[in-house]
Design an enzyme around this catalytic site. Structure first.
Site, PDB file in Angstrom:
ATOM      1  N   SER A 419       0.821  -1.204   0.000  1.00 13.40           N
ATOM      2  CA  SER A 419       0.000   0.000   0.000  1.00 13.40           C
ATOM      3  C   SER A 419       0.860   1.260   0.000  1.00 13.40           C
ATOM      4  O   SER A 419       1.968   1.265   0.566  1.00 13.40           O
ATOM      5  CB  SER A 419      -0.903  -0.011   1.237  1.00 13.40           C
ATOM      6  OG  SER A 419      -1.907   0.981   1.141  1.00 13.40           O
ATOM      7  N   PRO A 420       0.386   2.352  -0.617  1.00  9.69           N
ATOM      8  CA  PRO A 420       1.122   3.617  -0.518  1.00  9.69           C
ATOM      9  C   PRO A 420       1.287   4.035   0.938  1.00  9.69           C
ATOM     10  O   PRO A 420       0.325   4.026   1.710  1.00  9.69           O
ATOM     11  CB  PRO A 420       0.223   4.605  -1.274  1.00  9.69           C
ATOM     12  CG  PRO A 420      -0.621   3.762  -2.170  1.00  9.69           C
ATOM     13  CD  PRO A 420      -0.842   2.483  -1.423  1.00  9.69           C
ATOM     14  N   TYR A 582      -6.964  15.140   1.193  1.00  8.47           N
ATOM     15  CA  TYR A 582      -6.061  15.941   0.377  1.00  8.47           C
ATOM     16  C   TYR A 582      -6.881  16.693  -0.684  1.00  8.47           C
ATOM     17  O   TYR A 582      -8.109  16.636  -0.686  1.00  8.47           O
ATOM     18  CB  TYR A 582      -4.959  15.057  -0.207  1.00  8.47           C
ATOM     19  CG  TYR A 582      -4.107  14.414   0.872  1.00  8.47           C
ATOM     20  CD1 TYR A 582      -3.489  15.209   1.842  1.00  8.47           C
ATOM     21  CD2 TYR A 582      -3.956  13.038   0.954  1.00  8.47           C
ATOM     22  CE1 TYR A 582      -2.726  14.644   2.856  1.00  8.47           C
ATOM     23  CE2 TYR A 582      -3.191  12.457   1.966  1.00  8.47           C
ATOM     24  CZ  TYR A 582      -2.591  13.261   2.912  1.00  8.47           C
ATOM     25  OH  TYR A 582      -1.850  12.701   3.930  1.00  8.47           O
ATOM     26  N   ARG A 724       1.152  -1.671   7.125  1.00  7.47           N
ATOM     27  CA  ARG A 724       1.968  -1.998   8.306  1.00  7.47           C
ATOM     28  C   ARG A 724       2.617  -3.380   8.234  1.00  7.47           C
ATOM     29  O   ARG A 724       3.767  -3.535   8.653  1.00  7.47           O
ATOM     30  CB  ARG A 724       1.132  -1.839   9.569  1.00  7.47           C
ATOM     31  CG  ARG A 724       0.842  -0.384   9.924  1.00  7.47           C
ATOM     32  CD  ARG A 724      -0.024  -0.268  11.169  1.00  7.47           C
ATOM     33  NE  ARG A 724      -0.261   1.117  11.545  1.00  7.47           N
ATOM     34  CZ  ARG A 724      -1.224   1.883  11.041  1.00  7.47           C
ATOM     35  NH1 ARG A 724      -2.048   1.378  10.126  1.00  7.47           N
ATOM     36  NH2 ARG A 724      -1.374   3.133  11.427  1.00  7.47           N
TER      37      ARG A 724
END
Length: 775
Positions: A419-420, A582, A724
């Site tokens: 994942s980013p 964002y 993670r």
């Protein structure tokens, strides 16, 4: 000690039994406003774990219950005329009246006062004359309502209606049956709670009660709009039972259904911030509810009683005991409620799964709560799981996560995505990725994932989140990123690498995460922009400049130039970041977009600028390379983006040419209240995939290879992005293959690493077992 129990359900009665048994000097009174044999529902399901606790705490109650239980192992799933059976599950049930009778008898034997047909005095009054007040007064708890300021309850009504009925024969298994009526989808949940007598009469007319054939609980459920369309909102109890019996006549073998003061109910989830107030404590449904589809209401109440009694025995005073009780039970209940909400939501969205292949549909149903997974279902019924995998075209001896997937014209060798993850490590502060990014992304590419994503790469200096964020707005950025993509393609052949392009919007000009996440820079701040002049945190973050239409054109061109640069840098996939508050996400959410021009207002207006950016980027991104969009499917805040909005947003991007939707949630407003838990964001991806048929990437606390296998095989996600776990273990995917005994094209070990493809030996554990016992 004087104890008052409000409510004579299983939880309240069992708490009284345990407290009296532990200390016979306690004076205990139970108030129950109904008659002894009045009860809601028919059968009760208890797990082996709960029964073990009962056996340990009160063998006499356990022996009485053991004599009443009917047990079975199978689950039958009936859909479109086909029945699929999965075994090895293990259930135990008995009639609710029989359970209450056992507990009534035990209470009387112990000298507990039972006051039936008597309203309990208010808890506040009881609290003045009793040492402990146990409020086990159910989902509509008057105690909880009277002291709402102390308990701070949150009550959520859901969108299905259900009714409790009974059939006068025992089903052979736990049965789920789906009926597609002219009004919509209706589902049946049924299970036996009394077994047939050894010599049942062979030919009992369907209209005649047939107690010697056993009995089953039958719950019929449907969405509110289906219930109304069928006219059931105007039916009485008898008419409702007849309607249900007609719809499920084959399952019922032509027999009728009986009711017991049944009514159509909308399930209510109860959550309380506190479970005790002074010497009053909530227990069972008064404190928490869990949807009946995972059969946990009575189980939780009985386990509450066990924990409360134990804490009162262990702690020196009542206050300490109530605090310990809540500390012990709250995480257990929270986990169960998460599973129950996932199950409830699955049945609410049942119509979206009806066209799945039969075995996948059944597997999806069985794993809906995330309590049952691919791995433990394979232990329970390996034949059933093998049939699911065969139907899905999974190669032999290949875990579902290691099957390839085609996204646009890009074929990924497995379903795992790194994942980013923002690294904040562009060391010189000019947006250029360096050795850290080469090692970080290169290591994870070597680790076996099908797709490795960069962090959010910013399209302009003012579009950065922090001074440590990377960019693609200068020639040196392109050169540095080409170094990374070349390494991945050369040293980890078969691994794809994608770039995520974004602009920080109002969340920019902040410190590195470990220096104070979302906190403004101590010096060197740059101006931030957004759809509207709304700071991320009022009084903390700066007020952004609201972009004019001309400035929107400038930002759009920044995305285009960065996309062109990303293509030259050799990325295999481009993802447009429209999530997490964002800039583009800020246009989508009504909480952050208060514009009154063409770029605000309703969802069509709020989508306008993100779609313009998408179209402009898609026009310059190479046609043979896929493009995805990350969205926040919910803001986790009142008045924000909803799950329905998320489907509409995903549909719009798919219609404009998105090859997939990366479904995240939240991080849009600081006062969000996420419903954290394992795989907690995947239901949003699931809904988008199965409503629209568009490929989805699921994210959000997916931490095990078992989760990935389960989500992929059930058809809830096409790809699973893990963050993670890949920070903890860069070789997570290869280790997942080794742990499952898989060695194939879905997870090839790099040649220099092949010697490490087996688990290193540890200390010896195979010492000879003793063969003789000397007395």
């Amino acid at each position: 000690m004087r104890v008052a129990v409000i409510g004579g359900g299983p939880g309240g009665l069992y708490a009284a039994v345990l407290l009296k048994r532990l200390d016979p000097t306690r004076e205990i009174t139970v108030w129950e406003r109904n008659a002894p044999d009045d009860t809601f529902g028919f059968g009760v399901v208890l797990s082996d774990e709960t029964l073990g606790g009962i056996e340990h705490a009160d063998p006499e109650v356990y022996r009485a219950l053991q004599a009443e239980f009917v047990r079975w192992d199978d689950i039958d799933i009936v859909h479109r005329g086909r029945t699929l059976t999965s075994g090895g599950h293990g259930f135990a049930a008995l009639g609710r009246r029989r359970l209450l009778a056992v507990l009534h008898r035990r209470c009387r034997d112990l000298g507990i006062a039972l006051r039936f047909r008597t309203e309990a005095p208010p808890a506040a009054e009881l609290a003045r004359s009793y040492d402990l007040v146990i409020a086990a007064d159910g989902v509509h708890s008057a105690t909880r309502t009277a002291h709402a300021d102390a308990f701070r309850p949150r009550l959520t009504n859901h969108c299905c209606r259900y009714i409790w009925l009974a059939a006068d024969f025992a089903f052979d298994a736990f049965r789920f049956e789906i009926a597609e009526t002219e009004h919509g989808v209706v589902q049946l949940h049924a299970y036996p709670f009394a077994g047939p007598s050894p010599d049942p009469r062979p030919a009992v007319p369907p209209s005649e009660p047939a107690g010697n054939l056993g009995a089953s609980t039958v719950i019929v459920e449907m969405r509110e709009e289906v219930w109304q369309a069928a006219g059931l909102d105007r039916c009485d109890e008898r008419e409702s039972a007849e309607w249900c019996a007609k719809v499920f006549t084959d399952a019922l073998r032509g027999r009728s259904l009986r009711s017991n003061n049944s009514s159509w109910i909308a399930f209510r989830t109860v959550v309380n911030e506190r479970w005790s107030y002074g010497n009053t404590v909530l227990l069972g449904d008064a404190a928490h509810t869990a949807h009946f589809s995972i059969g946990s209401g009575t189980k939780l109440a009985v386990e509450d009683a066990l924990a409360l009694a134990a804490c009162l025995q262990e702690q020196p005073d009542t206050a300490g005991a109530l605090a310990a009780y809540e500390e012990e039970r709250r995480p257990v209940v929270a986990s169960t409620q998460r599973a129950a909400r996932a199950s409830l939501a699955w049945f609410e969205e049942l119509a979206t799964y009806l066209d799945q292949p039969p075995h996948q549909f059944a597997f999806n149903l069985l794993t809906r709560s995330r309590r049952v997974t691919h791995d433990n279902l394979r232990l329970r019924d390996p034949g059933f799981v093998a049939a699911v995998e065969s139907e899905a075209g999974t190669p032999s001896a290949t875990p579902p996560m290691f099957t390839p997937f085609r996204l646009g014209e890009l074929t990924l060798r497995n379903r795992v995505v790194v994942s980013p993850m923002d690294m904040y490590s562009a060391g010189d502060g000019d947006g250029t990725p360096g050795d850290f990014h080469l090692v970080h992304l290169g290591a994870r590419a070597l680790g076996g994932a099908g797709l490795v994503m960069t962090e959010m790469v910013c399209v302009s200096p003012e579009g950065r989140i922090t001074p440590g964020c990377t960019g693609l707005y200068a020639p040196e950025h392109e050169t540095a990123w080409r170094r990374v993509t070349d390494f991945v393609h050369t040293s980890a052949p078969g691994t794809a690498i994608g770039v995520q392009l974004g602009h920080s919007g109002r969340k920019g000009s902040t410190r590195l995460m470990w220096e104070g996440i979302d906190q403004p820079l101590q010096d060197g701040n740059w101006p931030v922009v957004a759809p509207s002049e709304l700071p991320y945190r009022a009084g903390v973050n700066q007020i952004p400049h609201a972009l004019s239409e001309a400035e929107l054109g400038t930002v759009r061109e920044q995305f285009v130039r960065s996309a062109e640069s990303a293509a030259r840098a050799g990325f295999d996939l481009l993802e447009l970041h429209c999530a997490h508050g964002y800039l583009l996400s800020g246009f989508l959410s009504p909480l952050t977009n208060h514009r009154t021009d063409a770029y605000g207002g309703d969802l069509t207006g709020r989508l306008r600028f993100p779609l313009e950016v998408f179209d402009a980027v898609r026009a310059v991104w190479p046609a043979g390379r896929p493009m995805t969009v990350r969205i926040s499917a919910t803001d986790w805040a009142d008045g924000g983006t909803t799950a329905d909005d998320a489907v509409a947003i995903a549909r719009a991007f798919a219609e404009h040419g998105a090859d997939g939707i990366d479904v995240s949630t939240g991080q849009v407003v600081p006062d969000e209240r996420p419903d954290y838990g394992r795989s907690y964001q995947t239901p949003f991806a699931d809904r988008i995939r199965n409503t629209l048929g568009v490929p989805v990437i699921a994210v959000g606390a997916i931490s095990s290879w078992d989760d990935v296998n389960s989500l992929v095989l059930a058809g809830r996600a096409d790809l699973c992005a893990l963050a993670r776990p890949h920070l903890y273990d860069p070789h997570w995917t290869l280790h997942a293959a080794a742990e499952q005994g898989y060695a194939g094209p879905g997870a090839p070990w790099p040649l220099p690493y092949q010697a490490g493809s087996r688990t290193p030996p540890a200390g010896r554990t195979d010492a000879p077992k003793p063969r003789l016992t000397l007395r």
